[in-house]
Design a protein around this motif. Structure first.
Motif, PDB file in Angstrom:
ATOM      1  N   ASP A  76      44.707 -33.573  97.814  1.00 53.83           N
ATOM      2  CA  ASP A  76      43.995 -33.503  99.064  1.00 53.83           C
ATOM      3  C   ASP A  76      44.079 -31.777  99.197  1.00 53.83           C
ATOM      4  OD1 ASP A  76      43.441 -33.680 101.879  1.00 53.83           O
ATOM      5  OD2 ASP A  76      44.192 -35.294 102.387  1.00 53.83           O
ATOM      6  N   SER A  77      43.516 -31.390 100.476  1.00 53.14           N
ATOM      7  CA  SER A  77      44.196 -30.187 100.738  1.00 53.14           C
ATOM      8  C   SER A  77      44.681 -29.600 102.533  1.00 53.14           C
ATOM      9  CB  SER A  77      42.334 -29.153 100.275  1.00 53.14           C
ATOM     10  OG  SER A  77      42.021 -29.946 101.143  1.00 53.14           O
ATOM     11  N   LYS A 114      39.492 -23.149 107.846  1.00 49.53           N
ATOM     12  CA  LYS A 114      39.615 -24.536 107.012  1.00 49.53           C
ATOM     13  C   LYS A 114      40.494 -24.865 105.950  1.00 49.53           C
ATOM     14  CE  LYS A 114      35.543 -25.115 104.710  1.00 49.53           C
ATOM     15  NZ  LYS A 114      34.363 -25.982 105.004  1.00 49.53           N
ATOM     16  N   PRO A 115      40.881 -26.198 106.382  1.00 51.92           N
ATOM     17  CA  PRO A 115      41.605 -26.798 104.432  1.00 51.92           C
ATOM     18  C   PRO A 115      40.110 -26.990 103.407  1.00 51.92           C
ATOM     19  CG  PRO A 115      40.908 -28.634 106.052  1.00 51.92           C
ATOM     20  CD  PRO A 115      41.078 -27.320 106.869  1.00 51.92           C
ATOM     21  N   HIS A 132      40.536 -27.851  91.366  1.00 55.34           N
ATOM     22  CA  HIS A 132      41.171 -27.943  92.473  1.00 55.34           C
ATOM     23  C   HIS A 132      42.320 -26.362  93.239  1.00 55.34           C
ATOM     24  CE1 HIS A 132      43.233 -30.171  95.699  1.00 55.34           C
ATOM     25  NE2 HIS A 132      42.713 -30.672  96.254  1.00 55.34           N
ATOM     26  N   ASP A 133      41.332 -26.359  94.490  1.00 53.79           N
ATOM     27  CA  ASP A 133      42.960 -25.278  94.658  1.00 53.79           C
ATOM     28  C   ASP A 133      43.081 -25.852  96.143  1.00 53.79           C
ATOM     29  OD1 ASP A 133      43.556 -22.826  95.644  1.00 53.79           O
ATOM     30  OD2 ASP A 133      42.344 -21.767  95.515  1.00 53.79           O
ATOM     31  N   PRO A 134      44.529 -25.896  96.249  1.00 56.56           N
ATOM     32  CA  PRO A 134      44.734 -26.667  97.395  1.00 56.56           C
ATOM     33  C   PRO A 134      45.025 -26.674  98.952  1.00 56.56           C
ATOM     34  CG  PRO A 134      46.327 -26.430  96.581  1.00 56.56           C
ATOM     35  CD  PRO A 134      45.191 -26.222  95.285  1.00 56.56           C
ATOM     36  N   CYS A 135      44.472 -24.908  98.252  1.00 55.69           N
ATOM     37  CA  CYS A 135      45.043 -23.933  99.843  1.00 55.69           C
ATOM     38  C   CYS A 135      44.226 -22.983  99.071  1.00 55.69           C
ATOM     39  CB  CYS A 135      46.530 -23.862  99.933  1.00 55.69           C
ATOM     40  SG  CYS A 135      46.560 -23.396 101.792  1.00 55.69           S
ATOM     41  N   GLY A 140      42.021 -31.376 104.244  1.00 57.62           N
ATOM     42  CA  GLY A 140      41.187 -31.182 103.996  1.00 57.62           C
ATOM     43  C   GLY A 140      40.298 -33.124 103.629  1.00 57.62           C
ATOM     44  N   SER A 141      41.094 -34.231 104.067  1.00 58.65           N
ATOM     45  CA  SER A 141      40.686 -35.260 103.846  1.00 58.65           C
ATOM     46  C   SER A 141      40.507 -35.795 105.335  1.00 58.65           C
ATOM     47  CB  SER A 141      40.974 -36.064 103.433  1.00 58.65           C
ATOM     48  OG  SER A 141      42.755 -36.185 104.414  1.00 58.65           O
ATOM     49  N   GLU A 142      40.483 -34.767 106.404  1.00 56.98           N
ATOM     50  CA  GLU A 142      40.311 -35.037 107.890  1.00 56.98           C
ATOM     51  C   GLU A 142      39.989 -33.944 108.315  1.00 56.98           C
ATOM     52  OE1 GLU A 142      45.461 -36.136 108.843  1.00 56.98           O
ATOM     53  OE2 GLU A 142      44.699 -33.844 108.787  1.00 56.98           O
TER      54      GLU A 142
END
Lengths: 363, 363, 363, 363
Positions: free
Chosen positions: C204-205, C300-301, C327-330, D259-261
């Protein structure tokens, strides 16, 4: 689109010949400049119709109102909005113009481009549009004059085939204003005026050439590679109604010279780098070189003539047009203050651009 | 500042003669245009030095790389970045240029404006800068050609005092490219070439006039009052190195005519409004009228000559300069593709501007 | 269109994630600025992926080449062209992206707007595009620093729901760079890093807020009424990928105060006009007031997550996407130098604009 | 500088609170648009002071005059010049303002930037300046409405700490106009009005949040990478007097989501690509995605309050200010039409830009 000019000293003009008025908004004018409506009015009066026997008799005071940007006699750095109300609106003179495209006018192209046009007096394409330019140019001229004494002098150098001889010294304003045709050579001016009266009596018109000289410029104005000083001057001049050509320095005539004849040798004079000739016309590589700026603009004969002409109607029928009404047999005398105004706008804008990049930082 | 051109199809050029390379970024190119580097290269090859015996022998492939904006052979609507690496860098030829200002070059003005310059080969003021213009112009030309078949044809109409006769029909590209001097009149071309060889043998140079004609334009291009079509063309042409003059339609010569001789009568022909003459040169009121666009640009004799010239050093000492090294006795043949490129850039940009205001909405 | 930013210090960026490279052309850079590629590289390295365990592992050196505008270690006033070649091009990772629109990415809008897109790595919409901004911003930052010591400091103030406490003093660069997350509060940084690792392990992010503070600004930057300083900063920040909000001074929180609580009283301090509080955030009436500039940007995420998501194909079929690959989570830590760069570009441009209008003339 | 907004539909505003008047010039308005002064006046009347008990009692008709660009009830494609004369000029109310800088107003920054200012009623920094924006926005709104039915609805979502609940459906204009505070939730509106009356009785002021929603937009508006749709909206909103923040879609609140939300899943609905949620707020990658556009703007409490405040004089002396005269305890209700106007200007300009690049050519 296309009604703004300049980057930092930026003007936007608006208005039609027979609408409510014409005007200009100036954005970027430096603050604290002493300014009166009268100063601007003086330049407008040079452009105004009805000044003499050889220009259009349209009678308008062209009285200027400053709507904003001024407080207690000085500019505030906020936009100056200048307004001249139209007063002499005689739409009845122009009924035929609604129906028929006047040859070599903008009627047909405006109608086709926009699908609609204000036909009264040429609408937006009327030379009346230049009032805003002259008003803004008056302010630019004043600023340039205050800043190191830049002096801009335009004059009529040719009418039809009557040309004044090249002149070495800088003509005075008094010499230019001495005759109705604004040619500083009195004898040539007389012949020009006679020619203009002659073609007017024939219901015909003539064009000519306005020369412009500027002295007192610093080295460095002009932003290569596209916004060269002469490029922006060329655009300014070709944006004028009826203009057909521009040349700087040696211009088209310079083509006849070889490089060894054309190059301007450098020499030290009074501690400054100077050139011993000025075929460059004051610009090299797109940048002012400190010599006198010199350029010429060609204006075609006025398109409005009082002889019958072949044309078509807005419904696509062949017809004939015999213009009546006001008729300016030669725009040249009135083009002089307009050329000066546009030159001032280009030069001031470049002065500000040059300063922003080259004078702002200490390294 | 000053290195961008255009409003909607907007180019920004960069690069010096002897730096790492030269290039251009194009912003606003419509998406989905099929495009290859080879197509652009073909135009660059027309501009390239070393094409014939009468131009500068500098030997560079000028190989183009497209760095962005293209995907699977079509444009994506994102910026196109085009790069040409400099390969023939011989700074040693130019040692004298570091010390002495070359007459009628940009050395002195750049040095004074910026307080510093890259003296190698003229740096930014080198005609090598026009590579980016020609590359972008090649794309603009292609789009115009795809859009209703606009055809742009420039050619050398005059070298020194040798001018080709006015020509009624539209010269073909083959005729223009048939001779090294790019004059479509073979006999005149021969005399021009002889003159160029003659002045080269004297270490001297000559200038000339490039004419440009455009057919297939719709009515409506041009944005009065400042961004008239001819105003933007004038700016484009006067932004070219060595250009000194611009005229559209009758130009300076039109001054010799009266209005009754100069006006272009309208007539219906094949259901369209046409003019029976074209002294307007394809523009009326700043807007294309559907007739052939016609304009001329004057180029001065090349400033670089191999004869000794009087000048000053960067330290302000009087001296003499005797240029050595490469020498292009006449820029005219190579100016032809550059004029076409600039014309294409102006026309495409105006096409897009016209469409945005006049074709976007249903009323 | 839309790839240029600034008026006098004007940048134009180009390039796609997996094309030949990315870059920027800077027009208007003042001449004589000492500059090396290494100085710019240092800022690029702060933006570069692969710096730490919490950002995307894409491994690219992002090595900068200066192609023009520099001579003997100093700028020449001509355009600077900066190039970073793409090296880590693994298009195979992205096959699914050709077919399926990634939710909350730009795939669908680019495809629909342009009818075509480069799908590799997001093409032009990739955050890789910001390399050109950071490179240009490094130069702007240097100039601002040389000009009176303007200091720009951005840092991560919030990640997901973890926010650092408001801080009175100006954080040092060392404090910001001390942790991988670029939050100057060490304890908060630790919690942020833990949260980022946690969401990454879930595929997720998270998003967050970057604060930016600027000290050393003069009074007077900002050009009302449209180009207010905060307006141009807002545009700059909202032009960044993933940004969703901007606030200056008291921002959205200021809504909770009454005027009597919100107004910043003026007081004389050390001979200067100061305010005793700074809810204005350093701007009043769109113009810097000499207090510390303070603004916040919400990101945003990251839209790329490794969980399955509902989406549609380019052919309009409902489908599911399960992203793989990098994938850059943040994005927050890497956004810090980008925010600083954009702030520097806005401030320098306004510095030059202010000087051009207000410092150029002697009245 | 800084008084123009837009690229193709470009407005230039001018005027001070107590000068001769305020106005706007619009360049680029499409021709053939039916237009009356009354239509524009209707929007001006929404902005006008004195509409209700909760706004400033300044009594001005704000009567609009169209000076150019209109012929027989339709636009001509030439510039529209719109003028509103100032009538309620009571400079005597403002004597103290000449001497003392009002806290959190623009007095000090204007005075310092320009070295001079028109102090009467705030001069150029007065909210009266927005008349030109609203007038131009009225025209933009009409064009957008005619072009596929774009509908723009702004309303007051929060005053001080009183916020209306999020609302799923699109509020009607009637709901917004039903209350003096322009909040479409009647019960909340009542509380807001009570709060405004309460702070007014204390001589204090409050701020709030205006939300804006736009439906009917096509996919494709926005010009990455700098002129993203939300970037230009952010600039537009932060250019408004008293605005302190902008957010689009999820905005600052979105930071709290993973992100998933946060991601908006794509789905096919009625043959079109849609999203099942709209945290993007109608823009993805800087380009409209066809969903409802949603953004919020924060306005600080009015700086003018009737309580004594600490400040300094123009001569640098500490003093106290107790404002008298007109007092608008909450600008929010009058900000609603201004937000709509600015949104319309941004959207129309982007519509034209998008069309120029993407709809003009047949490939």
């Amino acid at each position: 689109m296309g009604n703004s000019f300049g980057t930092l000293f930026r003007i936007t003009t608006w208005g039609e010949s027979h609408g409510a008025g014409v005007g200009v908004v100036i954005d970027g004018c430096p603050p604290n400049l002493p300014l009166t409506a009268a100063e601007i009015q003086a330049e407008l009066d040079r452009r105004r119709p009805g000044q003499s026997a050889i220009v259009t008799p349209r009678k308008e005071a062209d009285a200027l109102e400053i709507l904003s940007g001024l407080y207690e006699g000085r500019t505030t750095g906020t936009p100056l909005s200048l307004l001249v109300r139209n007063t002499d609106q005689r739409p009845s003179s122009y009924d035929e113009m609604v129906e028929k495209f006047r040859p070599s006018h903008a009627d047909y192209t405006y109608q086709t481009k926009y699908g609609r046009r204000d036909p009264r007096g040429g609408g937006r394409s009327s030379a009346r549009e230049t009032i805003g330019r002259v008003a803004a140019g008056a302010i630019a001229k004043k600023i340039l004059s205050l800043t190191g004494g830049v002096e801009i002098r335009a004059y009529v150098a040719q009418v039809h085939d009557i040309a004044m001889a090249a002149r070495a010294d800088f003509p005075s304003l008094a010499e230019v204003e001495a005759t109705a045709v604004r040619c500083p050579d009195a004898a040539t001016a007389e012949r020009m005026i006679a020619r203009i009266k002659e073609v007017r009596s024939q219901g015909d018109s003539v064009g000519g050439v306005v020369e412009c000289r500027v002295r007192g410029l610093p080295v460095g104005l002009g932003e290569p590679v596209f916004d060269r000083l002469e490029a922006d001057l060329a655009k300014a001049m070709l944006s004028l109604p009826a203009s057909k050509g521009f040349e700087v320095g040696s211009g088209f005539g310079g083509v006849q010279l070889k490089g060894s004849e054309h190059n301007d040798p450098f020499v030290m004079r009074e501690g400054r780098v100077r050139t011993t000739s000025n075929r460059s016309g004051g610009v090299q590589g797109g940048i002012s070189n400190g010599e006198e700026l010199f350029f010429r603009t060609a204006f075609k004969p006025t398109a409005t003539i009082l002889q019958p002409q072949q044309t078509v109607t807005i419904r696509g029928e062949n017809t004939e047009l015999a213009a009546r009404g006001r008729h300016d047999p030669c725009v040249l005398p009135r083009a002089v203050p307009i050329v000066e105004a546009m030159a001032a706008l280009v030069l001031l804008d470049h002065w500000m651009r040059h300063s922003a990049q080259n004078r702002t930082f200490p390294f």
